[in-house]
Motif scaffolding. Structure first.
Motif, PDB file in Angstrom:
ATOM      1  N   PRO A  73       0.826  -1.216   0.000  1.00 42.43           N
ATOM      2  CA  PRO A  73       0.000   0.000   0.000  1.00 42.43           C
ATOM      3  C   PRO A  73       0.858   1.263   0.000  1.00 42.43           C
ATOM      4  O   PRO A  73       1.880   1.347   0.674  1.00 42.43           O
ATOM      5  CB  PRO A  73      -0.808  -0.119   1.292  1.00 42.43           C
ATOM      6  N   ALA A  74       0.424   2.257  -0.791  1.00 40.88           N
ATOM      7  CA  ALA A  74       1.044   3.579  -0.792  1.00 40.88           C
ATOM      8  C   ALA A  74      -0.006   4.575  -0.322  1.00 40.88           C
ATOM      9  O   ALA A  74      -1.154   4.543  -0.779  1.00 40.88           O
ATOM     10  CB  ALA A  74       1.533   3.936  -2.186  1.00 40.88           C
ATOM     11  N   PHE A  75       0.378   5.461   0.601  1.00 42.27           N
ATOM     12  CA  PHE A  75      -0.542   6.459   1.139  1.00 42.27           C
ATOM     13  C   PHE A  75      -0.277   7.793   0.451  1.00 42.27           C
ATOM     14  O   PHE A  75       0.861   8.278   0.415  1.00 42.27           O
ATOM     15  CB  PHE A  75      -0.378   6.578   2.653  1.00 42.27           C
ATOM     16  N   LEU A  76      -1.334   8.374  -0.107  1.00 42.19           N
ATOM     17  CA  LEU A  76      -1.212   9.559  -0.948  1.00 42.19           C
ATOM     18  C   LEU A  76      -2.040  10.692  -0.362  1.00 42.19           C
ATOM     19  O   LEU A  76      -3.159  10.485   0.103  1.00 42.19           O
ATOM     20  CB  LEU A  76      -1.691   9.249  -2.367  1.00 42.19           C
ATOM     21  N   GLU A  77      -1.507  11.907  -0.425  1.00 44.34           N
ATOM     22  CA  GLU A  77      -2.164  13.053   0.191  1.00 44.34           C
ATOM     23  C   GLU A  77      -2.279  14.203  -0.806  1.00 44.34           C
ATOM     24  O   GLU A  77      -1.363  15.015  -0.931  1.00 44.34           O
ATOM     25  CB  GLU A  77      -1.384  13.514   1.430  1.00 44.34           C
ATOM     26  N   PRO A  78      -3.380  14.284  -1.553  1.00 47.05           N
ATOM     27  CA  PRO A  78      -3.578  15.426  -2.453  1.00 47.05           C
ATOM     28  C   PRO A  78      -3.777  16.712  -1.666  1.00 47.05           C
ATOM     29  O   PRO A  78      -4.119  16.687  -0.478  1.00 47.05           O
ATOM     30  CB  PRO A  78      -4.842  15.039  -3.231  1.00 47.05           C
ATOM     31  N   ASP A  79      -3.568  17.841  -2.338  1.00 44.18           N
ATOM     32  CA  ASP A  79      -3.768  19.125  -1.665  1.00 44.18           C
ATOM     33  C   ASP A  79      -5.220  19.277  -1.229  1.00 44.18           C
ATOM     34  O   ASP A  79      -5.495  19.781  -0.141  1.00 44.18           O
ATOM     35  CB  ASP A  79      -3.381  20.275  -2.601  1.00 44.18           C
ATOM     36  N   ALA A  80      -6.143  18.857  -2.078  1.00 42.86           N
ATOM     37  CA  ALA A  80      -7.566  18.958  -1.731  1.00 42.86           C
ATOM     38  C   ALA A  80      -8.384  18.098  -2.674  1.00 42.86           C
ATOM     39  O   ALA A  80      -7.959  17.798  -3.793  1.00 42.86           O
ATOM     40  CB  ALA A  80      -8.047  20.410  -1.797  1.00 42.86           C
ATOM     41  N   VAL A  81      -9.558  17.710  -2.196  1.00 42.30           N
ATOM     42  CA  VAL A  81     -10.580  17.059  -3.023  1.00 42.30           C
ATOM     43  C   VAL A  81     -11.882  17.790  -2.763  1.00 42.30           C
ATOM     44  O   VAL A  81     -12.243  18.036  -1.605  1.00 42.30           O
ATOM     45  CB  VAL A  81     -10.719  15.560  -2.691  1.00 42.30           C
ATOM     46  N   VAL A  82     -12.560  18.151  -3.840  1.00 40.11           N
ATOM     47  CA  VAL A  82     -13.837  18.868  -3.718  1.00 40.11           C
ATOM     48  C   VAL A  82     -14.968  17.939  -4.141  1.00 40.11           C
ATOM     49  O   VAL A  82     -14.885  17.282  -5.188  1.00 40.11           O
ATOM     50  CB  VAL A  82     -13.837  20.140  -4.587  1.00 40.11           C
ATOM     51  N   VAL A  83     -16.016  17.895  -3.326  1.00 51.09           N
ATOM     52  CA  VAL A  83     -17.225  17.146  -3.656  1.00 51.09           C
ATOM     53  C   VAL A  83     -18.268  18.146  -4.156  1.00 51.09           C
ATOM     54  O   VAL A  83     -18.582  19.124  -3.471  1.00 51.09           O
ATOM     55  CB  VAL A  83     -17.763  16.375  -2.440  1.00 51.09           C
ATOM     56  N   HIS A  84     -18.800  17.924  -5.360  1.00 55.25           N
ATOM     57  CA  HIS A  84     -19.767  18.820  -5.986  1.00 55.25           C
ATOM     58  C   HIS A  84     -21.181  18.508  -5.489  1.00 55.25           C
ATOM     59  O   HIS A  84     -21.433  17.410  -4.956  1.00 55.25           O
ATOM     60  CB  HIS A  84     -19.717  18.658  -7.511  1.00 55.25           C
ATOM     61  N   PRO A  85     -22.103  19.430  -5.693  1.00 53.90           N
ATOM     62  CA  PRO A  85     -23.504  19.161  -5.296  1.00 53.90           C
ATOM     63  C   PRO A  85     -24.095  17.934  -5.981  1.00 53.90           C
ATOM     64  O   PRO A  85     -24.985  17.287  -5.417  1.00 53.90           O
ATOM     65  CB  PRO A  85     -24.226  20.442  -5.721  1.00 53.90           C
ATOM     66  N   ASP A  86     -23.615  17.596  -7.199  1.00 52.96           N
ATOM     67  CA  ASP A  86     -24.153  16.416  -7.886  1.00 52.96           C
ATOM     68  C   ASP A  86     -23.484  15.122  -7.421  1.00 52.96           C
ATOM     69  O   ASP A  86     -23.774  14.038  -7.943  1.00 52.96           O
ATOM     70  CB  ASP A  86     -24.011  16.563  -9.405  1.00 52.96           C
ATOM     71  N   GLY A  87     -22.562  15.221  -6.451  1.00 53.91           N
ATOM     72  CA  GLY A  87     -21.885  14.041  -5.917  1.00 53.91           C
ATOM     73  C   GLY A  87     -20.571  13.710  -6.585  1.00 53.91           C
ATOM     74  O   GLY A  87     -19.901  12.754  -6.177  1.00 53.91           O
ATOM     75  N   GLY A  88     -20.179  14.454  -7.611  1.00 48.01           N
ATOM     76  CA  GLY A  88     -18.904  14.199  -8.274  1.00 48.01           C
ATOM     77  C   GLY A  88     -17.723  14.651  -7.432  1.00 48.01           C
ATOM     78  O   GLY A  88     -17.848  15.540  -6.576  1.00 48.01           O
ATOM     79  N   TRP A  89     -16.570  14.046  -7.675  1.00 49.01           N
ATOM     80  CA  TRP A  89     -15.351  14.347  -6.924  1.00 49.01           C
ATOM     81  C   TRP A  89     -14.300  14.932  -7.853  1.00 49.01           C
ATOM     82  O   TRP A  89     -14.089  14.420  -8.963  1.00 49.01           O
ATOM     83  CB  TRP A  89     -14.789  13.088  -6.261  1.00 49.01           C
ATOM     84  N   THR A  90     -13.610  15.979  -7.393  1.00 49.46           N
ATOM     85  CA  THR A  90     -12.565  16.631  -8.187  1.00 49.46           C
ATOM     86  C   THR A  90     -11.282  16.757  -7.379  1.00 49.46           C
ATOM     87  O   THR A  90     -11.319  17.195  -6.219  1.00 49.46           O
ATOM     88  CB  THR A  90     -13.017  18.034  -8.644  1.00 49.46           C
TER      89      THR A  90
END
Length: 383
Positions: free
Chosen positions: A157-174
């Protein structure tokens, strides 16, 4: 046959032995993982990254220190810019996501920023997955600040830390990547944007694994948001970057990686990569694992200078680049290439050998036409 838990414990113990007694594992981040995926045939990098070895310290102990990386000033400037982008509950960051990626959605008015703290990396990964699920069900704008994701790499396993993840009102992830290099007149350095895209593609792959465990699975968007300073100011601006190509390449390359357990099993007992070892013993340990050097490694791997010197000493054609190596087929060294070109070795029916002999004949013809003075000057190394 030992159980998976027993095998996993044995592998962790083996990797700890490779690092050296009492040496903490260095986390495998997305940047290193993208570089590893770009060179899947390099077993040396795979086992060193899998074991969490500090390759910068290792390169210094080998006498070939790494020269790339961010300065302390750049790190401080980058941290200050990221804090500015995420201030006030990420209001500016959510505005940029809405403007660049989802203008049809309801504008964000005070998005949610859940607490992602937990005990240990496994706890943070579980807390991130729970926050993503809750945010998807809530149906509003949510900003996850430095979530932790897990991705299996070569059986570890590799643990990864993005700067941020945004969840949209339609449920999508960015995925959101925040960089300190400037965006001048709406565009940034293509090389730096490409590196950020490859790094973001790793995060997208990890997010897709989290999404696959939910029912229904949320959509992980393949357009990520790259946030940079605008022109020469400290004001944030952003651009949408499509990472579908980088995601597909990275996924394919990761499947080609030899499992870390298989590499570890081939190493002699007692091999250790601790920088505290004597230089001779450490060099022998590193050379016990085959490397696949290419000039591109100079911009991505701390051991590149050591591997380059070894590659040159062996006369390996890989030091000339992957494209040259591919054109030469079974000719693996410079001596082999020269012998084939001069008709001293090689199969004449081999296309690579035939091309080399044709090139050597054209060179000889050109030198002969130029006259004896030019030939003598050429042989003496004069321009």
């Amino acid at each position: 046959m030992p159980s998976p838990r027993t095998r996993g414990t044995a592998l962790r113990q083996r990797l700890a032995e490779l690092r050296g007694a009492g040496t903490a594992a260095r986390a495998l981040d997305a940047r290193a993982l993208a570089a590893l995926a770009a060179n899947p045939g390099c077993r040396r990098r795979a086992i060193l990254d899998g074991a969490g070895v500090d390759k910068a310290a290792l390169a210094g102990a080998l006498g070939a220190p790494s020269v790339f990386g961010q300065s302390q000033f750049a790190l401080t400037r980058g941290n200050a810019f990221e804090a500015k982008v995420k201030a006030d509950g990420g209001a500016e960051l959510l505005r940029l996501v809405h403007e660049r990626l989802d203008p049809g959605a309801e504008p964000p008015r005070g998005g949610t920023v859940p607490d992602l703290s937990a005990q240990g990396p496994e706890g943070r990964v579980a807390r991130t997955a729970l926050a993503l699920r809750e945010a998807t069900e809530a149906g509003g704008w949510t900003l996850l600040d430095h979530p932790l994701l897990a991705l299996e790499v070569a059986g570890s396993p590799a643990f990864l830390e993005p700067d941020a993840v945004v969840v949209h009102p339609d449920g999508g992830w960015t995925v959101v990547e925040i960089k300190s290099f400037p965006m001048l007149d709406g565009s940034a350095d293509p090389a730096k944007v490409g590196a950020a895209a490859r790094q973001s593609a790793v995060y997208v792959l990890a997010l897709e694994e989290v999404a696959a465990r939910l029912d229904p699975a949320p959509r992980v968007r393949h357009r990520v948001l790259l946030v940079c300073p605008k022109d020469f100011s400290n004001l944030p601006t952003a651009s949408a970057v499509d990472v579908r190509k980088q995601r597909a390449v990275t996924a394919r390359q990761l499947t080609r990686l030899t499992r870390i357990q298989d590499i570890a099993d081939t190493l002699p007992d007692g091999v250790c990569f601790s920088p505290e070892l004597p230089a001779g013993e450490l060099t022998a340990a590193v050379e016990a694992v085959p490397a696949t050097y290419a000039p591109e490694c100079l911009a991505a791997c701390e051991l590149a200078f050591h591997c380059r010197s070894r590659s040159r000493a062996q006369g390996a054609v890989t030091a000339l680049g992957r494209s040259v190596r591919a054109e030469l087929g079974g000719l693996g060294t410079v001596d082999d290439v020269l012998a084939a070109a001069h008709g001293e070795a090689g199969d004449p029916d081999d296309p690579a050998v035939a091309a080399l002999r044709r090139a050597a004949a054209l060179r000889a013809e050109a030198l002969q036409t130029a006259g004896p003075e030019a030939v003598a000057a050429r042989e003496a190394g004069c321009p």
